[in-house]
Scaffold this motif. Structure first.
Motif, short mmCIF file in Angstrom:
data_model
loop_
_atom_site.label_atom_id
_atom_site.label_comp_id
_atom_site.label_asym_id
_atom_site.label_seq_id
_atom_site.Cartn_x
_atom_site.Cartn_y
_atom_site.Cartn_z
N ALA A 1 -8.40 47.42 167.54
CA ALA A 1 -7.41 48.21 166.80
C ALA A 1 -8.06 49.47 166.24
O ALA A 1 -9.16 49.39 165.67
CB ALA A 1 -6.79 47.39 165.68
N LEU A 2 -7.40 50.59 166.41
CA LEU A 2 -7.94 51.86 165.91
C LEU A 2 -6.81 52.66 165.29
O LEU A 2 -5.71 52.75 165.84
CB LEU A 2 -8.59 52.64 167.05
N TYR A 3 -7.08 53.24 164.14
CA TYR A 3 -6.07 53.97 163.37
C TYR A 3 -6.58 55.38 163.05
O TYR A 3 -7.77 55.58 162.82
CB TYR A 3 -5.82 53.28 162.03
N TRP A 4 -5.66 56.30 162.98
CA TRP A 4 -5.94 57.63 162.44
C TRP A 4 -5.04 57.85 161.22
O TRP A 4 -3.83 57.54 161.26
CB TRP A 4 -5.64 58.73 163.46
N TYR A 5 -5.66 58.39 160.16
CA TYR A 5 -4.94 58.73 158.95
C TYR A 5 -5.30 60.17 158.56
O TYR A 5 -6.32 60.70 158.97
CB TYR A 5 -5.33 57.82 157.78
N ARG A 6 -4.46 60.72 157.70
CA ARG A 6 -4.74 62.04 157.14
C ARG A 6 -4.66 61.92 155.63
O ARG A 6 -3.74 61.29 155.08
CB ARG A 6 -3.72 63.06 157.65
#
Lengths: 113, 119
Positions: free
Chosen positions: B31-36
């Motif tokens: 699982a891989l996530y991008w956030y800002r």
């Protein structure tokens, strides 16, 4: 829609006093709940989580959190605050059928010496 | 062991240019996530990859944003025609797959972030 709320933008506590950072959630099914901390100029770190079992979970740095299903809350607590606990705290939740983790907006904790 | 790494750590670009941000997750994390995270603000979810499933792109703010994950490992977040409001810290996180069991179930491990400044 799934959501998590941290009703306080900022919490101020005197050093040595107990602290509470509030979190409520809205998800379908049984939630998995998390707390993360972001110290100044550092990355996000995992503090603790609730998956199942005992409603009171203990985590890093003396923090604990209590899962309350009837109130849909997962408040973060510590019996005696330290100045070094000053940081930005995030509550997060994931529904049991979906791995996407939803973060709250964060609560800035200031521990006053 | 190695944690999540991100590159570059800082990126300054001019308005209208394209940028690519890279994330290397922990080995074995599917699982891989991008956030800002904008200055003083909370985490804004952008996109989520889970194994071979179609990514959840529901958080991408506009069609100028896109992301890929090649070979189930490294991910690249691309921002086209950057705008000043894109300035933020972009965070990547990875976690074990659902059902992997163990004490690390679903715990996210965050990278140090890429600070993007659009002039």
């Amino acid at each position: 829609a799934q959501s998590v709320a941290q009703p306080e933008d900022q919490v101020n506590v005197a050093e040595g006093n107990p602290l509470t950072v509030k979190c409520t959630y809205s998800v379908s099914g049984n939630p998995y709940l998390f707390w993360y901390v972001q110290y100044p100029n550092r990355g996000l770190q995992f503090l603790l989580k609730y998956i199942t079992g005992d409603n009171l979970v203990k985590g890093s740095y003396g923090f604990e959190a209590e899962f309350n299903k009837s109130q849909t809350s997962f408040h973060l607590k510590k019996p005696s605050a330290l100045v070094s606990d000053s940081a930005l705290y995030f509550c997060a939740v994931t529904p049991n059928r979906d791995d996407k983790i939803i973060f709250g907006k964060g609560t800035r904790l200031h521990i006053l010496p | 062991g190695a944690g999540v790494s991100q590159s570059p750590s800082n990126k300054v670009t001019e308005k209208g240019k394209d940028v690519e941000l890279r994330c290397d997750p922990i080995s074995g994390h599917t699982a891989l996530y991008w956030y800002r995270q904008s200055l003083g603000q909370g985490l804004e979810f952008l996109i989520y990859f889970q194994g071979n499933s179609a990514p959840d792109k529901s958080g991408l703010p506009s069609d100028r944003f896109s992301a890929e994950r090649t070979g189930g490992s490294v991910s690249t977040l691309t921002i086209q025609r950057t705008q000043q409001e894109d300035s933020a810290v972009y965070l990547c996180a990875s976690s074990l797959a659902r059902g992997a069991g163990g004490s690390a179930y679903n715990e996210q491990f965050f990278g140090p972030g890429t600070r993007l400044t659009v002039l």
